[in-house]
Scaffold this motif. Structure first.
Motif, PDB file in Angstrom:
ATOM      1  N   LEU A   1       0.834  -1.206   0.000  1.00  0.00           N
ATOM      2  CA  LEU A   1       0.000   0.000   0.000  1.00  0.00           C
ATOM      3  C   LEU A   1       0.869   1.257   0.000  1.00  0.00           C
ATOM      4  CD1 LEU A   1      -2.860   1.231   0.204  1.00  0.00           C
ATOM      5  CD2 LEU A   1      -2.592   1.159   2.686  1.00  0.00           C
ATOM      6  N   ILE A   2       1.888   1.271   0.841  1.00  0.00           N
ATOM      7  CA  ILE A   2       2.799   2.424   0.910  1.00  0.00           C
ATOM      8  C   ILE A   2       3.497   2.614  -0.439  1.00  0.00           C
ATOM      9  CG2 ILE A   2       4.899   3.311   1.987  1.00  0.00           C
ATOM     10  CD1 ILE A   2       4.043   1.803   4.557  1.00  0.00           C
ATOM     11  N   ALA A   3       3.936   1.507  -1.044  1.00  0.00           N
ATOM     12  CA  ALA A   3       4.640   1.582  -2.323  1.00  0.00           C
ATOM     13  C   ALA A   3       3.732   2.086  -3.436  1.00  0.00           C
ATOM     14  CB  ALA A   3       5.202   0.208  -2.685  1.00  0.00           C
ATOM     15  N   PHE A   4       2.441   1.792  -3.353  1.00  0.00           N
ATOM     16  CA  PHE A   4       1.515   2.164  -4.414  1.00  0.00           C
ATOM     17  C   PHE A   4       1.006   3.590  -4.303  1.00  0.00           C
ATOM     18  CE2 PHE A   4       1.018  -2.205  -5.856  1.00  0.00           C
ATOM     19  CZ  PHE A   4       0.798  -1.997  -7.202  1.00  0.00           C
ATOM     20  N   MET A   5       1.147   4.220  -3.152  1.00  0.00           N
ATOM     21  CA  MET A   5       0.579   5.560  -2.980  1.00  0.00           C
ATOM     22  C   MET A   5       1.065   6.559  -4.032  1.00  0.00           C
ATOM     23  SD  MET A   5      -0.027   6.167   1.090  1.00  0.00           S
ATOM     24  CE  MET A   5      -1.198   7.479   0.731  1.00  0.00           C
ATOM     25  N   PRO A   6       2.358   6.605  -4.365  1.00  0.00           N
ATOM     26  CA  PRO A   6       2.803   7.594  -5.353  1.00  0.00           C
ATOM     27  C   PRO A   6       2.627   7.190  -6.812  1.00  0.00           C
ATOM     28  CG  PRO A   6       4.696   6.593  -4.228  1.00  0.00           C
ATOM     29  CD  PRO A   6       3.478   5.909  -3.727  1.00  0.00           C
ATOM     30  N   THR A   7       2.030   6.026  -7.088  1.00  0.00           N
ATOM     31  CA  THR A   7       1.884   5.580  -8.475  1.00  0.00           C
ATOM     32  C   THR A   7       0.658   6.231  -9.119  1.00  0.00           C
ATOM     33  OG1 THR A   7       0.568   3.661  -7.794  1.00  0.00           O
ATOM     34  CG2 THR A   7       2.960   3.363  -7.963  1.00  0.00           C
ATOM     35  N   PRO A   8       0.632   6.312 -10.458  1.00  0.00           N
ATOM     36  CA  PRO A   8      -0.520   6.908 -11.162  1.00  0.00           C
ATOM     37  C   PRO A   8      -1.797   6.117 -10.910  1.00  0.00           C
ATOM     38  CG  PRO A   8       1.376   6.678 -12.630  1.00  0.00           C
ATOM     39  CD  PRO A   8       1.700   5.916 -11.394  1.00  0.00           C
ATOM     40  N   ALA A   9      -2.915   6.818 -10.846  1.00  0.00           N
ATOM     41  CA  ALA A   9      -4.204   6.163 -10.584  1.00  0.00           C
ATOM     42  C   ALA A   9      -4.685   5.368 -11.789  1.00  0.00           C
ATOM     43  CB  ALA A   9      -5.248   7.207 -10.196  1.00  0.00           C
ATOM     44  N   GLU A  10      -4.616   5.960 -12.982  1.00  0.00           N
ATOM     45  CA  GLU A  10      -4.979   5.292 -14.237  1.00  0.00           C
ATOM     46  C   GLU A  10      -6.399   4.746 -14.239  1.00  0.00           C
ATOM     47  OE1 GLU A  10      -1.963   2.416 -15.010  1.00  0.00           O
ATOM     48  OE2 GLU A  10      -0.480   3.902 -15.587  1.00  0.00           O
ATOM     49  N   GLY A  11      -7.286   5.391 -13.509  1.00  0.00           N
ATOM     50  CA  GLY A  11      -8.704   5.039 -13.576  1.00  0.00           C
ATOM     51  C   GLY A  11      -9.100   3.714 -12.982  1.00  0.00           C
ATOM     52  N   THR A  12      -8.277   3.124 -12.137  1.00  0.00           N
ATOM     53  CA  THR A  12      -8.628   1.832 -11.551  1.00  0.00           C
ATOM     54  C   THR A  12      -9.605   2.005 -10.394  1.00  0.00           C
ATOM     55  OG1 THR A  12      -6.609   1.992 -10.247  1.00  0.00           O
ATOM     56  CG2 THR A  12      -6.527   0.650 -12.229  1.00  0.00           C
ATOM     57  N   ILE A  13     -10.222   0.902  -9.985  1.00  0.00           N
ATOM     58  CA  ILE A  13     -11.249   0.925  -8.951  1.00  0.00           C
ATOM     59  C   ILE A  13     -10.707   1.502  -7.650  1.00  0.00           C
ATOM     60  CG2 ILE A  13     -12.807  -0.494  -7.552  1.00  0.00           C
ATOM     61  CD1 ILE A  13     -12.857  -2.489  -9.881  1.00  0.00           C
ATOM     62  N   GLY A  14     -11.428   2.471  -7.101  1.00  0.00           N
ATOM     63  CA  GLY A  14     -11.062   3.053  -5.816  1.00  0.00           C
ATOM     64  C   GLY A  14      -9.891   4.011  -5.872  1.00  0.00           C
ATOM     65  N   SER A  15      -9.471   4.418  -7.088  1.00  0.00           N
ATOM     66  CA  SER A  15      -8.317   5.296  -7.230  1.00  0.00           C
ATOM     67  C   SER A  15      -8.721   6.735  -7.493  1.00  0.00           C
ATOM     68  CB  SER A  15      -7.418   4.813  -8.372  1.00  0.00           C
ATOM     69  OG  SER A  15      -6.828   3.571  -8.056  1.00  0.00           O
ATOM     70  N   LEU A  16      -7.872   7.654  -7.062  1.00  0.00           N
ATOM     71  CA  LEU A  16      -8.053   9.079  -7.308  1.00  0.00           C
ATOM     72  C   LEU A  16      -6.775   9.633  -7.929  1.00  0.00           C
ATOM     73  CD1 LEU A  16      -9.668  10.099  -3.888  1.00  0.00           C
ATOM     74  CD2 LEU A  16     -10.875   9.772  -6.052  1.00  0.00           C
ATOM     75  N   ASP A  17      -6.916  10.729  -8.647  1.00  0.00           N
ATOM     76  CA  ASP A  17      -5.746  11.322  -9.294  1.00  0.00           C
ATOM     77  C   ASP A  17      -5.700  12.818  -8.979  1.00  0.00           C
ATOM     78  OD1 ASP A  17      -3.459  11.332 -10.724  1.00  0.00           O
ATOM     79  OD2 ASP A  17      -4.375  11.116 -12.695  1.00  0.00           O
ATOM     80  N   TYR A  18      -5.599  13.137  -7.683  1.00  0.00           N
ATOM     81  CA  TYR A  18      -5.534  14.533  -7.259  1.00  0.00           C
ATOM     82  C   TYR A  18      -4.195  15.153  -7.668  1.00  0.00           C
ATOM     83  CZ  TYR A  18      -9.740  14.263  -4.295  1.00  0.00           C
ATOM     84  OH  TYR A  18     -11.023  14.143  -3.837  1.00  0.00           O
ATOM     85  N   THR A  19      -4.161  16.455  -7.706  1.00  0.00           N
ATOM     86  CA  THR A  19      -2.920  17.156  -8.043  1.00  0.00           C
ATOM     87  C   THR A  19      -1.947  17.050  -6.868  1.00  0.00           C
ATOM     88  OG1 THR A  19      -3.686  19.267  -7.126  1.00  0.00           O
ATOM     89  CG2 THR A  19      -4.230  18.790  -9.441  1.00  0.00           C
ATOM     90  N   PRO A  20      -0.637  17.238  -7.121  1.00  0.00           N
ATOM     91  CA  PRO A  20       0.345  17.209  -6.031  1.00  0.00           C
ATOM     92  C   PRO A  20       0.018  18.214  -4.922  1.00  0.00           C
ATOM     93  CG  PRO A  20       1.456  17.096  -8.143  1.00  0.00           C
ATOM     94  CD  PRO A  20       0.020  17.353  -8.442  1.00  0.00           C
ATOM     95  N   GLU A  21      -0.456  19.385  -5.306  1.00  0.00           N
ATOM     96  CA  GLU A  21      -0.785  20.409  -4.307  1.00  0.00           C
ATOM     97  C   GLU A  21      -1.920  19.942  -3.403  1.00  0.00           C
ATOM     98  OE1 GLU A  21      -0.498  20.945  -7.564  1.00  0.00           O
ATOM     99  OE2 GLU A  21       1.471  21.921  -7.506  1.00  0.00           O
ATOM    100  N   GLU A  22      -2.952  19.337  -3.997  1.00  0.00           N
ATOM    101  CA  GLU A  22      -4.093  18.852  -3.213  1.00  0.00           C
ATOM    102  C   GLU A  22      -3.661  17.736  -2.262  1.00  0.00           C
ATOM    103  OE1 GLU A  22      -7.913  19.493  -6.165  1.00  0.00           O
ATOM    104  OE2 GLU A  22      -6.487  17.911  -6.658  1.00  0.00           O
ATOM    105  N   ARG A  23      -2.792  16.862  -2.735  1.00  0.00           N
ATOM    106  CA  ARG A  23      -2.331  15.756  -1.892  1.00  0.00           C
ATOM    107  C   ARG A  23      -1.485  16.256  -0.730  1.00  0.00           C
ATOM    108  NH1 ARG A  23      -0.750  11.283  -6.594  1.00  0.00           N
ATOM    109  NH2 ARG A  23      -2.903  10.599  -7.005  1.00  0.00           N
ATOM    110  N   LYS A  24      -0.675  17.290  -0.971  1.00  0.00           N
ATOM    111  CA  LYS A  24       0.151  17.848   0.093  1.00  0.00           C
ATOM    112  C   LYS A  24      -0.713  18.511   1.165  1.00  0.00           C
ATOM    113  CE  LYS A  24       4.208  18.496  -2.858  1.00  0.00           C
ATOM    114  NZ  LYS A  24       5.058  19.472  -3.573  1.00  0.00           N
ATOM    115  N   VAL A  25      -1.780  19.165   0.734  1.00  0.00           N
ATOM    116  CA  VAL A  25      -2.708  19.777   1.694  1.00  0.00           C
ATOM    117  C   VAL A  25      -3.370  18.696   2.540  1.00  0.00           C
ATOM    118  CG1 VAL A  25      -4.898  21.028   1.913  1.00  0.00           C
ATOM    119  CG2 VAL A  25      -3.161  21.837   0.310  1.00  0.00           C
ATOM    120  N   LEU A  26      -3.803  17.613   1.895  1.00  0.00           N
ATOM    121  CA  LEU A  26      -4.431  16.511   2.624  1.00  0.00           C
ATOM    122  C   LEU A  26      -3.439  15.824   3.558  1.00  0.00           C
ATOM    123  CD1 LEU A  26      -6.611  14.902  -0.214  1.00  0.00           C
ATOM    124  CD2 LEU A  26      -7.410  16.208   1.759  1.00  0.00           C
TER     125      LEU A  26
END
Length: 248
Positions: free
Chosen positions: A118-143
């Motif tokens: 799970l940790i290894a997969f966090m920085p990988t591209p979402a590519e539209g898979t189930i349960g994935s999101l593709d937020y911008t780097p700025e949004e992820r840093k805020v979260l």
């Protein structure tokens, strides 16, 4: 663990395995921690540190692991609860190590393996898979910053769940496993090469041309027959009236 021993059949392979893993993961580390709920050995809560050098660095993320009664023969379901910008919250994550892909699960894998994946997969591209999101780097840093104050209704403040203890180094075997997971992880139906798509489309067009020509010919024949039938009808009626006039 004593209460768990009284509640569950310790001779059951799944129970025996989970109790062993609970002992192995009893001590929290700076990277992750996981433990079963007090009243349910088959539901665990976990906390992971966002991987360093990524948009998630400094973030602390909490989630659930739902284990089937057939564990370790069947894979667990992994659910993140903390908003993170990579995985949808309260939704089962689609990884080759999760319940979405039982065909790729291996009984030798463990809850620790799932956390590392799970940790290894966090920085990988979402590519539209189930349960994935593709937020911008700025949004992820805020979260990631907001995640430090996130509170679990059952575990309390998640920031206090991790410790300063270094996690056990990843073994060579685990590296191999993680590479396999990373390769198969969020598989999608492979897209055919552009050349193949173009060839198929060309063949489709070619195959439809004869059919279209045949239909056109059939339509022309039917129209001709209809016109001919109308002509014969008119001719016969004309002859009938002509014959009547002659008799008169």
């Amino acid at each position: 663990m004593a209460e768990m021993s009284e509640k569950y059949n310790t001779k059951c392979p799944g129970v025996k395995r989970l109790m062993r893993e609970a002992l192995e993961l009893a001590e929290a580390t700076e990277e992750y921690c996981a433990r079963p709920l007090e009243d349910n050995l088959f539901e665990w809560h976990f906390t992971v540190q966002g991987p360093k050098g990524t948009d998630f660095e400094g973030g602390i993320y909490h989630g659930r692991i739902l284990l089937p009664k057939e564990y370790p023969m069947h894979p667990p379901h992994i659910i993140l609860l903390t908003p993170n910008g990579r995985f949808e919250v309260n939704k089962k994550i689609c990884l080759s190590i999760s319940g979405h892909h039982p065909e790729t699960w291996q009984p030798s894998w463990s809850i620790r393996t799932a956390l590392l994946a799970l940790i290894a997969f966090m920085p990988t591209p979402a590519e539209g898979t189930i349960g994935s999101l593709d937020y911008t780097p700025e949004e992820r840093k805020v979260l990631a910053k907001k995640s430090k104050t996130w509170v679990c209704s059952q575990c309390g403040e998640i920031a206090s769940l991790l410790s300063s203890t270094a996690a056990k180094p990843i073994t060579e075997e685990e590296k191999t496993v993680l590479n396999q997971i990373a390769f198969k992880g969020e598989e999608q139906t492979p897209k055919p090469p552009v050349e193949l798509v173009q060839e198929v489309e060309t063949q489709s067009l070619e195959s439809t041309e004869p059919s279209t020509g045949f239909l056109d010919q059939l339509t022309e024949i039917l129209v001709a027959l209809l016109v001919g039938a109308i002509g014969i009808f008119i001719y016969r009626r004309w002859n009938h009236f002509t014959a009547s006039d002659t008799e008169l």
